[in-house]
Motif scaffolding. Structure first.
Motif, PDB file in Angstrom:
ATOM      1  N   THR A  25      80.111  71.662  33.456  1.00  0.00           N
ATOM      2  CA  THR A  25      79.381  70.795  32.528  1.00  0.00           C
ATOM      3  C   THR A  25      78.597  69.743  33.305  1.00  0.00           C
ATOM      4  O   THR A  25      77.514  69.332  32.889  1.00  0.00           O
ATOM      5  CB  THR A  25      80.328  70.118  31.523  1.00  0.00           C
ATOM      6  OG1 THR A  25      81.331  69.387  32.232  1.00  0.00           O
ATOM      7  CG2 THR A  25      80.983  71.138  30.606  1.00  0.00           C
TER       8      THR A  25
ATOM      9  N   LEU B 283      75.278  71.138  34.169  1.00  0.00           N
ATOM     10  CA  LEU B 283      74.373  71.143  33.020  1.00  0.00           C
ATOM     11  C   LEU B 283      73.778  69.767  32.782  1.00  0.00           C
ATOM     12  O   LEU B 283      72.584  69.639  32.485  1.00  0.00           O
ATOM     13  CB  LEU B 283      75.100  71.641  31.773  1.00  0.00           C
ATOM     14  CG  LEU B 283      75.585  73.090  31.838  1.00  0.00           C
ATOM     15  CD1 LEU B 283      76.395  73.440  30.591  1.00  0.00           C
ATOM     16  CD2 LEU B 283      74.423  74.047  32.025  1.00  0.00           C
TER      17      LEU B 283
ATOM     18  N   TYR C 157      73.023  73.403  22.526  1.00  0.00           N
ATOM     19  CA  TYR C 157      72.024  74.212  23.204  1.00  0.00           C
ATOM     20  C   TYR C 157      71.777  75.490  22.425  1.00  0.00           C
ATOM     21  O   TYR C 157      72.682  76.030  21.788  1.00  0.00           O
ATOM     22  CB  TYR C 157      72.520  74.599  24.607  1.00  0.00           C
ATOM     23  CG  TYR C 157      72.806  73.421  25.495  1.00  0.00           C
ATOM     24  CD1 TYR C 157      71.819  72.901  26.320  1.00  0.00           C
ATOM     25  CD2 TYR C 157      74.060  72.827  25.516  1.00  0.00           C
ATOM     26  CE1 TYR C 157      72.082  71.819  27.152  1.00  0.00           C
ATOM     27  CE2 TYR C 157      74.327  71.749  26.330  1.00  0.00           C
ATOM     28  CZ  TYR C 157      73.335  71.247  27.147  1.00  0.00           C
ATOM     29  OH  TYR C 157      73.591  70.173  27.962  1.00  0.00           O
TER      30      TYR C 157
ATOM     31  N   VAL D 186      69.973  78.902  32.314  1.00  0.00           N
ATOM     32  CA  VAL D 186      70.879  78.338  33.319  1.00  0.00           C
ATOM     33  C   VAL D 186      71.125  79.356  34.430  1.00  0.00           C
ATOM     34  O   VAL D 186      71.136  79.004  35.613  1.00  0.00           O
ATOM     35  CB  VAL D 186      72.203  77.866  32.673  1.00  0.00           C
ATOM     36  CG1 VAL D 186      73.242  77.512  33.733  1.00  0.00           C
ATOM     37  CG2 VAL D 186      71.935  76.680  31.752  1.00  0.00           C
TER      38      VAL D 186
END
Length: 145
Positions: free
Chosen positions: A14, A17, A38, A46
């Motif tokens: 995370t 991200l 998202y 990603v």
């Protein structure tokens, strides 16, 4: 999907991200309570970002390439940018190879010390290094008893 789910599905943390969002590589919507959400397409994005990082590209370059990736049309500038990054990586590899070779020489000296490189092997041991430059032969050390 929430950040934890995206992280799990894309195989990243995370924290990664959040970094991608800071670098403007990824965007999210916010719920009324402030949680990130998202779209499904974020998983593929990603994974692509990860591939570009694996290829050695910094985030600032990836940001510049994203419009071409999103449209599917690479501009001449995008090709120039990728070529410049490849040259940067090649230069870094050359520098690393030189550093590795220098370290190999140091390891060899450590394994096979000589009076030239190791003051403790000089006669007398405290003789200045530049004194070793003379043409006079180095006297043999007496064997330890």
């Amino acid at each position: 999907m929430r950040i934890g789910e995206l992280a799990r599905r894309a195989g990243v943390s995370t924290r990664a991200l959040r970094y991608y969002e800071e670098q403007e590589l990824l965007t999210s919507e916010r719920t009324p309570s402030g949680q990130r959400t998202y779209p499904q397409a974020a998983v593929e994005r990603v994974r692509l970002i990860q591939q570009l990082f694996t290829a050695g590209l910094p985030s600032r370059t990836i940001v510049q390439l994203m419009p071409c990736i999103e449209t599917g049309h690479a501009s001449p500038e995008a090709f120039e940018l990728m070529a410049a990054e490849r040259n940067r990586i090649t230069t870094a590899m050359t520098d690393l190879a030189a550093a590795r070779d220098a370290l190999d020489r140091m390891i060899d000296i450590a394994i096979h010390p000589t009076p030239e490189h190791c003051p403790a092997l000089r006669e007398p041991a405290w003789a200045p290094y530049h004194a070793m430059d003379s043409a006079a032969p180095i006297p043999e050390r007496a064997p330890a008893i």
